[in-house]
Scaffold this motif. Sequence first.
Motif, PDB file in Angstrom:
ATOM      1  N   PRO A   1       0.829  -1.207   0.000  1.00 39.11           N
ATOM      2  CA  PRO A   1       0.000   0.000   0.000  1.00 39.11           C
ATOM      3  C   PRO A   1       0.867   1.262   0.000  1.00 39.11           C
ATOM      4  O   PRO A   1       2.031   1.219   0.382  1.00 39.11           O
ATOM      5  N   LYS A   2       0.262   2.351  -0.421  1.00 40.70           N
ATOM      6  CA  LYS A   2       0.992   3.629  -0.423  1.00 40.70           C
ATOM      7  C   LYS A   2       0.738   4.379   0.871  1.00 40.70           C
ATOM      8  O   LYS A   2       1.376   5.371   1.160  1.00 40.70           O
ATOM      9  N   LEU A   3      -0.275   3.912   1.590  1.00 35.71           N
ATOM     10  CA  LEU A   3      -0.632   4.594   2.828  1.00 35.71           C
ATOM     11  C   LEU A   3      -0.964   3.545   3.885  1.00 35.71           C
ATOM     12  O   LEU A   3      -1.671   2.580   3.607  1.00 35.71           O
ATOM     13  N   LEU A   4      -0.404   3.740   5.060  1.00 37.35           N
ATOM     14  CA  LEU A   4      -0.719   2.843   6.161  1.00 37.35           C
ATOM     15  C   LEU A   4      -1.555   3.597   7.183  1.00 37.35           C
ATOM     16  O   LEU A   4      -1.207   4.711   7.576  1.00 37.35           O
ATOM     17  N   LEU A   5      -2.662   2.973   7.604  1.00 33.65           N
ATOM     18  CA  LEU A   5      -3.453   3.526   8.694  1.00 33.65           C
ATOM     19  C   LEU A   5      -3.306   2.566   9.856  1.00 33.65           C
ATOM     20  O   LEU A   5      -3.758   1.428   9.788  1.00 33.65           O
ATOM     21  N   LEU A   6      -2.631   2.994  10.886  1.00 30.81           N
ATOM     22  CA  LEU A   6      -2.336   2.092  11.991  1.00 30.81           C
ATOM     23  C   LEU A   6      -3.040   2.597  13.246  1.00 30.81           C
ATOM     24  O   LEU A   6      -2.776   3.698  13.714  1.00 30.81           O
ATOM     25  N   ASP A   7      -3.929   1.780  13.759  1.00 29.44           N
ATOM     26  CA  ASP A   7      -4.714   2.195  14.919  1.00 29.44           C
ATOM     27  C   ASP A   7      -4.122   1.589  16.186  1.00 29.44           C
ATOM     28  O   ASP A   7      -4.295   0.395  16.437  1.00 29.44           O
ATOM     29  N   GLU A   8      -3.432   2.405  16.940  1.00 28.23           N
ATOM     30  CA  GLU A   8      -2.745   1.965  18.155  1.00 28.23           C
ATOM     31  C   GLU A   8      -2.021   0.641  17.955  1.00 28.23           C
ATOM     32  O   GLU A   8      -2.286  -0.343  18.642  1.00 28.23           O
ATOM     33  N   PRO A   9      -1.067   0.653  17.026  1.00 32.39           N
ATOM     34  CA  PRO A   9      -0.411  -0.617  16.699  1.00 32.39           C
ATOM     35  C   PRO A   9       0.455  -1.153  17.835  1.00 32.39           C
ATOM     36  O   PRO A   9       0.714  -2.344  17.890  1.00 32.39           O
ATOM     37  N   THR A  10       0.885  -0.295  18.732  1.00 34.83           N
ATOM     38  CA  THR A  10       1.840  -0.756  19.740  1.00 34.83           C
ATOM     39  C   THR A  10       1.221  -0.912  21.119  1.00 34.83           C
ATOM     40  O   THR A  10       1.937  -1.113  22.091  1.00 34.83           O
ATOM     41  N   ALA A  11      -0.113  -0.852  21.190  1.00 37.33           N
ATOM     42  CA  ALA A  11      -0.742  -1.031  22.494  1.00 37.33           C
ATOM     43  C   ALA A  11      -0.460  -2.440  23.002  1.00 37.33           C
ATOM     44  O   ALA A  11      -0.644  -3.424  22.293  1.00 37.33           O
ATOM     45  N   GLY A  12       0.046  -2.526  24.201  1.00 32.34           N
ATOM     46  CA  GLY A  12       0.315  -3.825  24.804  1.00 32.34           C
ATOM     47  C   GLY A  12       1.525  -4.543  24.251  1.00 32.34           C
ATOM     48  O   GLY A  12       1.626  -5.755  24.350  1.00 32.34           O
ATOM     49  N   VAL A  13       2.433  -3.783  23.649  1.00 32.94           N
ATOM     50  CA  VAL A  13       3.639  -4.392  23.089  1.00 32.94           C
ATOM     51  C   VAL A  13       4.841  -3.922  23.900  1.00 32.94           C
ATOM     52  O   VAL A  13       4.914  -2.755  24.295  1.00 32.94           O
ATOM     53  N   ASP A  14       5.790  -4.813  24.155  1.00 28.84           N
ATOM     54  CA  ASP A  14       6.897  -4.424  25.042  1.00 28.84           C
ATOM     55  C   ASP A  14       7.828  -3.413  24.379  1.00 28.84           C
ATOM     56  O   ASP A  14       7.844  -3.282  23.148  1.00 28.84           O
ATOM     57  N   PRO A  15       8.607  -2.660  25.177  1.00 24.09           N
ATOM     58  CA  PRO A  15       9.377  -1.533  24.642  1.00 24.09           C
ATOM     59  C   PRO A  15      10.344  -1.891  23.519  1.00 24.09           C
ATOM     60  O   PRO A  15      10.449  -1.155  22.545  1.00 24.09           O
ATOM     61  N   SER A  16      11.016  -3.029  23.616  1.00 25.93           N
ATOM     62  CA  SER A  16      11.993  -3.308  22.567  1.00 25.93           C
ATOM     63  C   SER A  16      11.269  -3.634  21.256  1.00 25.93           C
ATOM     64  O   SER A  16      11.718  -3.243  20.174  1.00 25.93           O
ATOM     65  N   ALA A  17      10.142  -4.332  21.368  1.00 25.76           N
ATOM     66  CA  ALA A  17       9.366  -4.612  20.153  1.00 25.76           C
ATOM     67  C   ALA A  17       8.827  -3.313  19.569  1.00 25.76           C
ATOM     68  O   ALA A  17       8.753  -3.143  18.354  1.00 25.76           O
ATOM     69  N   ARG A  18       8.474  -2.393  20.471  1.00 25.50           N
ATOM     70  CA  ARG A  18       7.989  -1.104  19.991  1.00 25.50           C
ATOM     71  C   ARG A  18       9.073  -0.358  19.228  1.00 25.50           C
ATOM     72  O   ARG A  18       8.827   0.257  18.187  1.00 25.50           O
ATOM     73  N   ARG A  19      10.316  -0.439  19.763  1.00 25.01           N
ATOM     74  CA  ARG A  19      11.412   0.267  19.098  1.00 25.01           C
ATOM     75  C   ARG A  19      11.643  -0.304  17.701  1.00 25.01           C
ATOM     76  O   ARG A  19      11.761   0.420  16.727  1.00 25.01           O
ATOM     77  N   ASP A  20      11.649  -1.641  17.619  1.00 28.87           N
ATOM     78  CA  ASP A  20      11.813  -2.275  16.304  1.00 28.87           C
ATOM     79  C   ASP A  20      10.723  -1.831  15.342  1.00 28.87           C
ATOM     80  O   ASP A  20      10.975  -1.550  14.174  1.00 28.87           O
ATOM     81  N   PHE A  21       9.509  -1.787  15.900  1.00 32.45           N
ATOM     82  CA  PHE A  21       8.358  -1.427  15.080  1.00 32.45           C
ATOM     83  C   PHE A  21       8.528  -0.040  14.489  1.00 32.45           C
ATOM     84  O   PHE A  21       8.287   0.187  13.302  1.00 32.45           O
ATOM     85  N   TRP A  22       8.994   0.890  15.321  1.00 29.30           N
ATOM     86  CA  TRP A  22       9.153   2.266  14.839  1.00 29.30           C
ATOM     87  C   TRP A  22      10.290   2.395  13.846  1.00 29.30           C
ATOM     88  O   TRP A  22      10.235   3.199  12.922  1.00 29.30           O
ATOM     89  N   GLU A  23      11.316   1.582  14.028  1.00 26.28           N
ATOM     90  CA  GLU A  23      12.381   1.591  13.029  1.00 26.28           C
ATOM     91  C   GLU A  23      11.841   1.161  11.672  1.00 26.28           C
ATOM     92  O   GLU A  23      12.170   1.734  10.631  1.00 26.28           O
ATOM     93  N   GLU A  24      10.981   0.152  11.732  1.00 32.42           N
ATOM     94  CA  GLU A  24      10.357  -0.333  10.504  1.00 32.42           C
ATOM     95  C   GLU A  24       9.513   0.771   9.851  1.00 32.42           C
ATOM     96  O   GLU A  24       9.569   0.991   8.643  1.00 32.42           O
TER      97      GLU A  24
END
Lengths: 312, 368
Positions: free
Chosen positions: A154-177
């Motif tokens: 997709p050209k646009l991502l709509l992410l609705d609270e994608p990191t709720a309940g996810v641990d900090p290191s996974a969150r960091r990886d997610f944001w890098e992505e």
Amino acid sequence: MSTDFAIDVRNLNKRFGDKHVVRDLSLQVRPGEIFGFLGPNGSGKTTTIRMMCGLLTPDSGSGTCLGYDILRDSAKIKRQVGYMTQRFSYWDDLNIRENLDFVARMYGLPNRRAAVDQALEGLGLTARAKQLVGTLSGGWKQRIALAACMLHEPKLLLLDEPTAGVDPSARRDFWEELHRLSALGISVLVSTHYMDEAERCHKLAYIAHGELLAQGKAREIARQEGLSTWAIHGDALDQLSKKVKALPGVEQTVVFGTTLHVSGRDAEALEKSLRAVVAGTRWRLEAMETGLEDAFIYFMSRAVDRTGFRNE
Amino acid sequence: MVRKEFLQLRRDRISLAMVVGIPFVQLILFGYAINTDPKQMVTAVISSDHSEFTRSFVSAMQQSDYFRVVNKWTDEESARAALRRGEAMFVLNIPPDFTRRLLRGERPALLLEADATDPVAAGAAVGAIEQIAQSALKKDAVGALSYLAEPESQKPFQVHVHRLFNPDSISRNNIVPGLMGMILTLMMVLLTGLAMTRERERGTMENLLAMPVRPLEVMAGKVAPYIAVGLIQVTLILLAAIFIFRVPFLGSLVWLYVSALLFVAANLTVGIMLSSLARNQLQAMQMTVFFFLPNLMLSGFIFPFQGMPGWAQAIGRALPLTYFLRLVRGIFLKGSEAADIWPSIWPLLVFMVVIMTFAVKFYRKTLD
């Protein structure tokens, strides 16, 4: 058709019964931008996102998503937007590969197998492809959800609270992505509760009770209201907070662990009051830049005053 | 805990409506509709002897309330076809020289052919026929003929009853094929009824809606696997009926499967429609029960269809099971052929198309 914006919506309104969930909301997201969407629970973030991808019909207002009209072209929007729901919404009783394969089929991807294989590889899950999704941990589920909504490129991502309940290191990886995707020109609208995540966004919007209170870069938003903020370091801040609140020039106090943030728009009065309070005590006073969180808490309390609503 | 349940029950409007409404509606509906002693069963009379006496015999049959004489079929062949199609329950044959032989004291016989697929329905009427014969005699055997009615004289004529299709009146032969329809109704509606609500409850519906899929695709996709499930069930029940319950199977397998396929599909569309309407799985279950009960009571499964009042028959005629019962019983016990089953096939097709249209209409493309 305007292609200047990935998302361009104006004056969106949505009511559920007699509850006005989104009121006169306008916002613009540029291509390749990571746009943070902030606000307390029940403030209308999810509803707004759903209206953008055609899952809800706005009562009034208009707008485009990737140049397609959100009222008329929701079928086209669905093809080019990746939407990640707030609640994990893939099939627990299918395995990872089956889930990805299903999504690929739904979008009618031409080289389905290759796309799924590639996604599995990207996740590093090729070996566990046959594991049922229901047995995975929250962090993995969230990564799979992201991979699944990226399958059709997709050209646009709509992410609705994608990191709720996810641990900090996974969150960091997610944001890098997310930043990697943004560098590829993909626009991202992401809603979140986390301030550290907000600061990683290119641009922010803050919504409360369905109303957009502020929009812009993180720094700008913090400065926008002309707040000055002081930090008081020390103990027993709770009592101090109560005492300070009554002083002239003080509009807001927030305790952050061993630090008390005190903000107000009248910088002079604020400084005077605070200096008087800490004089001759063990409390240490320090000027600081108004943070996003201070600004948001300020927006919130003012929104409550204005609408008479309480944030529950 | 009890308090919490009551509070939740009170919030769930539809459940509450069902709690109060269902028993009420069902009681009224079935209390009036159900009749184990069916009356007014369609009877064809083939008379080759129009005499005073045969006329009063026929009118005595009418008056008994068990028989409703319909003059639609007048020759042997068409009357037989009506029996096979289930349009008529009885055919009365009056032989040409009946009255003459009666007067001569030759003790002639009338032939009553009964559709005994449902032994209960046929039983009561057959049991009443002796009585009817006596009362017909009493009326006509006056004056010079009074000797016919004398109690000590032997019965002046006989009524031979032929129980067709199920000569030994084994009710199992009627119930087991019917059960096929019953089981399929419950299973098919329930399985698909939960299909959409499950997606909704698990939150996967939102994901599905966000993808570019058309409603008809979603529904067809949901229905397709269960058609296979339904046909497997048909096969199992068929095998059990033939080899365990020893129900005679006279018709063609092809027609049975064609009928079953249509019937399964019809019920699946009902399930899908309920699924689009219900907000959660509990509601879907309740709706299934709501649909199932009239099928059980008004289709002719338990109680003879012809014994029900007109309005109950009208409801029954809107239910797919009513037609499937005719089909499956006909194919099993009567060896029905294409011409016999068509009158029950087309209503199934119509039903399916109508319900599917509604299902697609009710399908919510958005989360509004």
